[in-house]
Design a protein around this motif. Sequence first.
Motif, short mmCIF file in Angstrom:
data_model
loop_
_atom_site.label_atom_id
_atom_site.label_comp_id
_atom_site.label_asym_id
_atom_site.label_seq_id
_atom_site.Cartn_x
_atom_site.Cartn_y
_atom_site.Cartn_z
N GLY A 39 -48.45 26.30 -35.34
CA GLY A 39 -47.73 27.67 -35.38
C GLY A 39 -46.16 27.58 -35.98
N SER A 40 -45.80 26.61 -35.89
CA SER A 40 -44.30 26.67 -36.56
C SER A 40 -44.21 26.41 -37.93
CB SER A 40 -43.56 25.43 -35.78
OG SER A 40 -42.51 24.85 -36.73
N TYR A 41 -43.38 27.42 -38.53
CA TYR A 41 -43.18 27.67 -39.98
C TYR A 41 -42.71 26.33 -40.63
CZ TYR A 41 -41.31 29.56 -44.36
OH TYR A 41 -41.17 29.85 -45.68
N THR A 42 -41.52 25.78 -39.65
CA THR A 42 -40.68 24.72 -39.87
C THR A 42 -41.65 23.43 -40.01
OG1 THR A 42 -38.91 25.90 -38.89
CG2 THR A 42 -38.55 23.34 -39.43
N ARG A 43 -42.28 23.41 -38.94
CA ARG A 43 -43.40 22.08 -38.82
C ARG A 43 -44.38 22.14 -40.02
NH1 ARG A 43 -45.19 19.84 -33.16
NH2 ARG A 43 -46.04 18.07 -33.52
#
Lengths: 277, 960
Positions: free
Chosen positions: A92-96
Amino acid sequence: MIQEYLVASNIADALTLKRNNARSVWFAGGTEINRMGGTVDAKVGIALKGLGLDQIVDEGPVIRIGAMVSLQALIDSPLVPQWLKDAGHYCGSYTRRHMATIGGNLALMSDHSFLAPALLASRCTLVTANVTEGGAYSEDEVPVREYYTYYKQHATTLLLAILLPKDKRYVGSRRYALSVQNRSAATVAFGAMMGEALVISHVRIVAAIHGSGVQRLTDVENAIESGELSSREDVQLAVSQALEAVDDFVGSREYKRYIAAEGIGQLFGEFLKGGAR
Amino acid sequence: MSTITLTVNNKRHRVEAVGNRTLRSVLVELGYRSVRDSDDGEGFVGSDTVLVNDVPVYANLTLAVQVDGAEIRTAESLGTSRNLNAVQQAMVDSGVVQSAYNAPAAALLLTWLLEKHPEPTREQVREVLSGLFIRDSGYEQFYTAVQLASEWMKSGAYQSEIAPSFRDHLTYVGKAKGKVDGPVLVAGEPAFVEDRVLPGYYSLVVLRSPHAHAYIKSIDISEALKVEGVETIITHENCPDVYYMQAGQSNPEPSPHDRRLLNQKVRHVGDRVAAIVAETEAQAIEARDKIKVEYEVLKPIFTVEEAMADGAVRIHNGIVEYRSGEPAGLDEYNKDADPRDGKVVYMFPLHGDIRRNIASAARGQIGDVEKGFADADTVIERTYQTTQIQCTPLEPHICYARIEGGRLVLNASTQVPFHVRRIVGWVCEIPENKIRVIKERVGGGYGSKQDVLVEDLVGYATWITGKPVFYRNTREEEFIANSTRHPMRVTVKMGAKKDGTITAVEMDVRANTGPYGNHCLTVPMNACSKTLPLLAVDNMKFQVITYYSNIAPTGAYQGYGAPKGSYALMTCMAELANEIGVDYYQMAMKNKVETGYMLEILRGLGEGREGNVVPVGSCGLEESLVRGAEMIEWGKKVEGASGEWKVGKGFAMIQQGSGLPGLDHGNAWAKLLSDGTFQIFSGGADIGTGLDTVTAKMISEAFCVPLDRVTVTSGDTDSCTFDTGAFASSGTYFAGGASFKAAEDLRRNLLSEAALQMEEEVDDLSLREPGEVYSTKTGKTLSYADLSHTALSGTGRGQVMGTGSFTTLHNSIPYGAHFAQVAVNTRTGQVKVQKFYALQDAGTPINPELALGQLYGAALKSIGHTLYENMILDGEGRCVNANFTGYGVPMISEVPEDFKSVLIDVNDEVGPYGAKSISEIATNGAAPAIAIAIFDAVGVWMRSWPFTPEKILRELGKIQ
């Protein structure tokens, strides 16, 4: 925790470094190796950055996805099929997603894997590399089911790429968690082909169940292919009976079996309606 | 060891990097302090976000060696507090910069997004922010910030409205003017405790109990003391024999003093066993590992039911003492006390009975409840259960202390600097004049920093060693050794006539305080005192009993007891409406209070003493209900997207308080500086909510000067005057009220001085822009600068100053109603909050943009409690999900599809410029509104939060 980070100059060098360093691991995006509470126990990381494994290429009958392609790159690529983009979004995390890689996520084969169920359901092929004690380098194409079955033995094997066949095949997955970035109770995937006379073949049913690992339900697959199971309800019942699950903080055994079966039932129903995509 | 090269913000660096050194640690050492840490490298919160080769990554999840040769960009590349870039400025202007611990990371990400997409879609904003956890302001106003920044970058001006404006006759109050400390925070400049730590500090680490309940039979620190660099080790054997509590409340506290710095008995997994101070953290950890402890493990208990049971193991079984109101027979009561349990000291009777695990109890009533039930056509009784919730401030609990001039100086991240001073003074056994507490910017508190959880230990360690000591909770310690929301079991009995008139209500609250009694009386009391007064019912009764157990500690959490009480009372009312066949909205309208209604129920709901009976004052409840019902189209059935999705609607009436009448106290003083600018000193603790901006506006409004002509100093116990602290929704009302009065006093004194200097009558003088005194009679003017200069010359009358002290017995209650529309999947149990409308009366919102942010943040927090969050203990009392991924906080993905906050315009008669409180109340609506909506959708009542898919499936009969 990694104490030493070794940068390989090429793939063969990476394999040699791996062979020569006890308690070493392949280091892809590092999101699991570096993570607080991460599951990887190793002292040496063999860096895979810079080895040219971050490309997505249309090779005619297959799409070749380098093992170091990030989950976000999968989502952004016009070559990647929607079912794999969907699975990439489970992170769910764009950064991840910019950090985690397809190869790393598959190789972890964790009970909350974003991609493993979908990739297993796709019947993709993996390109792996090895080097013998004598230094002989070789590359192989390994069916993903074999990698799954023997993935612990593949620890020294370097995953170079994932080859997605362009067959007319249905692949779909579902992830069930309290919230998008909460640990998932179940991530399930279904893959199959619909032939002439509505014959169903090459069925793959896979579920990553929290606390119980990634499971392939071959008995249910066979029963669908043989026509023994033909309705969504029948498939759900069979899946719920076949799955292993345990009670833990993510959910009860009963819930996990129910929701995984529900998910696979939904996918099977979708497959029956649409046939393939 | 290897040397790497990296270019940070166009500056090249060569650094040594061992294999496991993170990129963040390298960046911080190089001075890029905006790259903060909220999750110890879990890769969740995103306070450590940087760009590596133009791609966002978590710096704490990246090894430094991974970025050899890379181009790094941090928030320091954007702009400084004196020259913000368009995104940073828009973030401040829109109100999203509140506690702001990861605001620099958000600014970096959004700047990066706008560089690539000058007019991004909502979906693109949502994607980019999906790796950031924002606890304070929710996420909704980030869309406004991006819109504003986009407009500014295109045309040099904003086209969109930032926030609604209130009170046309005022210039600063009721207008979005930006947060005065926003620029420093968004730029990532030094502001937090960690930024104040100087080289040469000593590290403190804590050895924590692996057992939920045990006596320490022996503790051997001899080998640990031999570790190089170890300065001291504090255990129960050598710590002061001082009993206190960690709740930063009024003094004397309505919480038992039931702990020492370290105790011979450990009462939860994570309880303190020893504190180690060493020159480095590594040395302290090495010493910690060498401490040998022998435990006598006891049976733990975790629930109210277990604590209540006959023969239950006693969590506290020591000597009980009373500082006042000692009951008869205390010697007999203490006969079988175990000295290893220490003491429990009550400042005054709280009706506790520790031999039955009761920490406190209270009861009260108005009217005749039994008669009320007899008069009802229908009576129902329902029990609702809530679970333990973590505050999750992005900046963990942290403290830095040192000795300066023979005094103990603490840089603290606290909501209650004056209570920190008092409690640390007790523990160290030194007077308050020997202690200075400096409240730094607080990177999220939400109640947990109302409790003195680390300052006691750090202060004592510093005082006895004379060394500067730094301590910071790990994220796991935040979960297991911190304040959390009390789990509660609330039973509501309610009766009503066929027409929906409620005839009687009875609430029975059983709270679980865990190992210590922080807030053990007041939190459960609050479950009644902030809910029952919503109802104009003549017969009401309540009982609260709080039990000790071995769960992780509890304490204050935004909303206090009200979210639990509200969940139970409102849901029960909806259940009753359903039983008697009356529309719930009509029932609410029929039974709600309105202005002038005498709140007799408050008499029994004081915090440890008799409460004040007052009438309902300013009240926006009806307007909240009417407008909310219109917005959500109450009564109109909505079809789901497919057969398995069912849609329902719900709402809840809500209230809170504006501080604690008769208990809270705000003080402030202000002075005119020699150049005509102002400085105001407020005892109030701004914890990111904008209190300093409120304070500044009190001066700006009174003297017609812009905010940048006013400097606010707050939360410093040396320079500021006493304030009870930032809790119980008191900031704007009490601290703001004191600043208002200080400004008024300063105004009077300034006019008096001006009259003398101008040889005019005070009544003929007024103040006007750009900062001068004007005579309406003669037309003469005198600038503040000239006035001050004359006053401060050798022949003048001295500095013009003003003071203000604010107390009141008045209850300025904020009211509101929260409406929800949910879709429930009958096959998977999934709940989607499609619409959430939060309507609230905050009196005059002094900072409307920040008020909206408070509202969004609190509402989303309560949605999280309702649907996702829950601390889960195993059978031994270990929290098995003591991290963000396992725990499950709401991120931007969980924001309702249609999320609106509406400020109902009601002027209060007492608050400064008509203001009331805003933030806590907004945590009270989601649980009942969503529970009622779920029933409307699928016909099941959810009587236990969080409403997980598994629980819904069970209620639907899909699983057993």
